[in-house]
Design a protein around this motif. Sequence first.
Motif, PDB file in Angstrom:
ATOM      1  N   LEU A 236       0.843  -1.198   0.000  1.00 18.32           N
ATOM      2  CA  LEU A 236       0.000   0.000   0.000  1.00 18.32           C
ATOM      3  C   LEU A 236       0.876   1.244   0.000  1.00 18.32           C
ATOM      4  N   ALA A 237       0.348   2.333  -0.538  1.00 18.93           N
ATOM      5  CA  ALA A 237       1.111   3.588  -0.582  1.00 18.93           C
ATOM      6  C   ALA A 237       1.528   3.972   0.837  1.00 18.93           C
ATOM      7  N   GLY A 238       2.781   4.264   1.013  1.00 17.53           N
ATOM      8  CA  GLY A 238       3.286   4.688   2.324  1.00 17.53           C
ATOM      9  C   GLY A 238       3.757   3.557   3.209  1.00 17.53           C
ATOM     10  N   ALA A 239       3.520   2.316   2.811  1.00 22.16           N
ATOM     11  CA  ALA A 239       3.946   1.192   3.648  1.00 22.16           C
ATOM     12  C   ALA A 239       5.461   1.013   3.565  1.00 22.16           C
TER      13      ALA A 239
ATOM     14  N   SER B  76      25.173  -5.669   8.819  1.00 25.69           N
ATOM     15  CA  SER B  76      25.890  -6.764   8.131  1.00 25.69           C
ATOM     16  C   SER B  76      24.902  -7.830   7.665  1.00 25.69           C
ATOM     17  N   TRP B  77      23.939  -7.382   6.866  1.00 25.82           N
ATOM     18  CA  TRP B  77      22.978  -8.317   6.287  1.00 25.82           C
ATOM     19  C   TRP B  77      22.383  -7.722   5.020  1.00 25.82           C
ATOM     20  N   LYS B  78      21.836  -8.609   4.200  1.00 28.93           N
ATOM     21  CA  LYS B  78      21.191  -8.183   2.963  1.00 28.93           C
ATOM     22  C   LYS B  78      19.756  -8.709   2.937  1.00 28.93           C
ATOM     23  N   ILE B  79      18.941  -8.098   2.100  1.00 26.12           N
ATOM     24  CA  ILE B  79      17.517  -8.453   2.094  1.00 26.12           C
ATOM     25  C   ILE B  79      16.975  -8.402   0.664  1.00 26.12           C
ATOM     26  N   GLY B  80      16.087  -9.337   0.347  1.00 31.17           N
ATOM     27  CA  GLY B  80      15.449  -9.355  -0.957  1.00 31.17           C
ATOM     28  C   GLY B  80      13.988  -9.773  -0.818  1.00 31.17           C
ATOM     29  N   PHE B  81      13.150  -9.324  -1.751  1.00 34.82           N
ATOM     30  CA  PHE B  81      11.717  -9.624  -1.702  1.00 34.82           C
ATOM     31  C   PHE B  81      11.311 -10.464  -2.912  1.00 34.82           C
ATOM     32  N   ASN B  82      10.398 -11.396  -2.689  1.00 31.89           N
ATOM     33  CA  ASN B  82       9.796 -12.184  -3.786  1.00 31.89           C
ATOM     34  C   ASN B  82      10.836 -12.866  -4.675  1.00 31.89           C
ATOM     35  N   GLY B  83      11.923 -13.318  -4.073  1.00 32.53           N
ATOM     36  CA  GLY B  83      12.934 -14.039  -4.834  1.00 32.53           C
ATOM     37  C   GLY B  83      13.904 -13.138  -5.586  1.00 32.53           C
TER      38      GLY B  83
ATOM     39  N   MET C  35      17.232  -0.866  14.260  1.00 31.93           N
ATOM     40  CA  MET C  35      15.929  -0.834  13.596  1.00 31.93           C
ATOM     41  C   MET C  35      16.104  -0.328  12.164  1.00 31.93           C
ATOM     42  N   ALA C  36      15.830  -1.208  11.201  1.00 29.22           N
ATOM     43  CA  ALA C  36      15.951  -0.836   9.795  1.00 29.22           C
ATOM     44  C   ALA C  36      14.564  -0.547   9.240  1.00 29.22           C
ATOM     45  N   VAL C  37      14.383   0.648   8.683  1.00 29.39           N
ATOM     46  CA  VAL C  37      13.112   1.049   8.072  1.00 29.39           C
ATOM     47  C   VAL C  37      13.338   1.176   6.567  1.00 29.39           C
ATOM     48  N   LEU C  38      12.764   0.256   5.819  1.00 28.19           N
ATOM     49  CA  LEU C  38      13.056   0.165   4.383  1.00 28.19           C
ATOM     50  C   LEU C  38      11.903   0.712   3.545  1.00 28.19           C
ATOM     51  N   ASP C  39      12.264   1.568   2.586  1.00 24.46           N
ATOM     52  CA  ASP C  39      11.308   2.086   1.615  1.00 24.46           C
ATOM     53  C   ASP C  39      11.154   1.029   0.518  1.00 24.46           C
ATOM     54  N   LEU C  40       9.955   0.492   0.378  1.00 23.78           N
ATOM     55  CA  LEU C  40       9.755  -0.619  -0.556  1.00 23.78           C
ATOM     56  C   LEU C  40      10.027  -0.215  -2.002  1.00 23.78           C
ATOM     57  N   ALA C  41       9.873   1.060  -2.319  1.00 25.01           N
ATOM     58  CA  ALA C  41      10.156   1.527  -3.685  1.00 25.01           C
ATOM     59  C   ALA C  41      11.621   1.309  -4.038  1.00 25.01           C
ATOM     60  N   ASP C  42      12.499   1.333  -3.019  1.00 21.54           N
ATOM     61  CA  ASP C  42      13.927   1.080  -3.261  1.00 21.54           C
ATOM     62  C   ASP C  42      14.153  -0.345  -3.775  1.00 21.54           C
TER      63      ASP C  42
ATOM     64  N   GLY D 120      11.901  -1.818  -5.812  1.00 25.06           N
ATOM     65  CA  GLY D 120      11.058  -1.966  -6.991  1.00 25.06           C
ATOM     66  C   GLY D 120       9.636  -2.383  -6.674  1.00 25.06           C
ATOM     67  N   LEU D 121       9.241  -2.233  -5.405  1.00 25.17           N
ATOM     68  CA  LEU D 121       7.876  -2.615  -4.999  1.00 25.17           C
ATOM     69  C   LEU D 121       7.032  -1.355  -4.842  1.00 25.17           C
ATOM     70  N   ASN D 122       5.914  -1.328  -5.531  1.00 23.56           N
ATOM     71  CA  ASN D 122       5.058  -0.144  -5.542  1.00 23.56           C
ATOM     72  C   ASN D 122       3.611  -0.551  -5.307  1.00 23.56           C
ATOM     73  N   PRO D 123       2.739   0.423  -4.978  1.00 20.44           N
ATOM     74  CA  PRO D 123       1.325   0.095  -4.780  1.00 20.44           C
ATOM     75  C   PRO D 123       0.775  -0.685  -5.978  1.00 20.44           C
ATOM     76  N   GLY D 124       0.053  -1.747  -5.665  1.00 25.74           N
ATOM     77  CA  GLY D 124      -0.421  -2.650  -6.713  1.00 25.74           C
ATOM     78  C   GLY D 124       0.365  -3.949  -6.709  1.00 25.74           C
ATOM     79  N   ASP D 125       1.624  -3.884  -6.206  1.00 25.09           N
ATOM     80  CA  ASP D 125       2.424  -5.106  -6.059  1.00 25.09           C
ATOM     81  C   ASP D 125       2.044  -5.788  -4.745  1.00 25.09           C
ATOM     82  N   SER D 126       2.586  -6.980  -4.545  1.00 21.79           N
ATOM     83  CA  SER D 126       2.387  -7.656  -3.258  1.00 21.79           C
ATOM     84  C   SER D 126       3.693  -8.338  -2.865  1.00 21.79           C
ATOM     85  N   ILE D 127       3.768  -8.709  -1.592  1.00 28.64           N
ATOM     86  CA  ILE D 127       4.966  -9.373  -1.062  1.00 28.64           C
ATOM     87  C   ILE D 127       4.581 -10.766  -0.591  1.00 28.64           C
ATOM     88  N   SER D 128       5.270 -11.775  -1.134  1.00 25.18           N
ATOM     89  CA  SER D 128       5.036 -13.156  -0.718  1.00 25.18           C
ATOM     90  C   SER D 128       6.154 -13.671   0.183  1.00 25.18           C
ATOM     91  N   THR D 129       7.396 -13.285  -0.137  1.00 30.11           N
ATOM     92  CA  THR D 129       8.534 -13.764   0.653  1.00 30.11           C
ATOM     93  C   THR D 129       9.523 -12.634   0.908  1.00 30.11           C
TER      94      THR D 129
END
Length: 234
Positions: A114-117, A137-144, A169-176, A178-187
Amino acid sequence: MSMNLDSRMIACLGAVPALVASSALAVPLVTINSKTFDLAQFSGASVTYRTNADGGQVTFDGKLWDNEVGVDLFTLGELASGQFGSDPGDQVSLNNRSTPDWLQLNYGTPQPVLAGAEFVVFEITSSSSGVDLEGTSWKIGFNGGTPVAVNPLDVSHFPGPNGVEDTNMAVLDLADFGLNPGDSISTVYIENIDSGSGTSDPDFIFAGLTNVPAPAPLALLGMGMAGLARRRRA
Ligand SMILES: [Ca+2]
Ligand SMILES: [Ca+2]
Ligand SMILES: [Ca+2]
């Protein structure tokens, strides 16, 4: 006539807090350091991780933090292995540095972006002030997608409430990512980074999408108040 209008407005305004209250009861919202999470996102969720059979050195430990902030039963460690006995499944540590350990949060249902999430990750730290090395000292990825190193600018020190464990506490902007409103997160995949230091074995306790409140009740409230203001000015 004007009495009837005002009565309807007041009735409308009166109904709004009741709606908010009942939805608050039905939906478990938890606010941690100004970020609010809807714990319903974890319905049917699980955490998988690198096993010993694959050379993994993933370990679990009990902490006080989850109980204090209100996410007991929803920690990454508990989603991986459940809550043993009194408490020890809270924190999951990725200890293998030579071949980095990993964990993956698997949502039971794809979560809409959702916008702003934002996506927020809490890592237990022994530092009592700034972000320590493990906090980044870690990396993160969404949806494979290819995991990327967390940006140090997104990580801050969060002192433990009431004297319990402090976190990075890491606060991540999902747009960074490539995730935008209309997309979804599975993993959500997290892997440790060998920083060359003996401390690059991060200890994750909780991660989730922030809640974006539905606009309908607030919009109704705003319309009602604007109506009342107009009546008062008239
Ligand atoms: Ca605990
Ligand atoms: Ca717990
Ligand atoms: Ca740590």
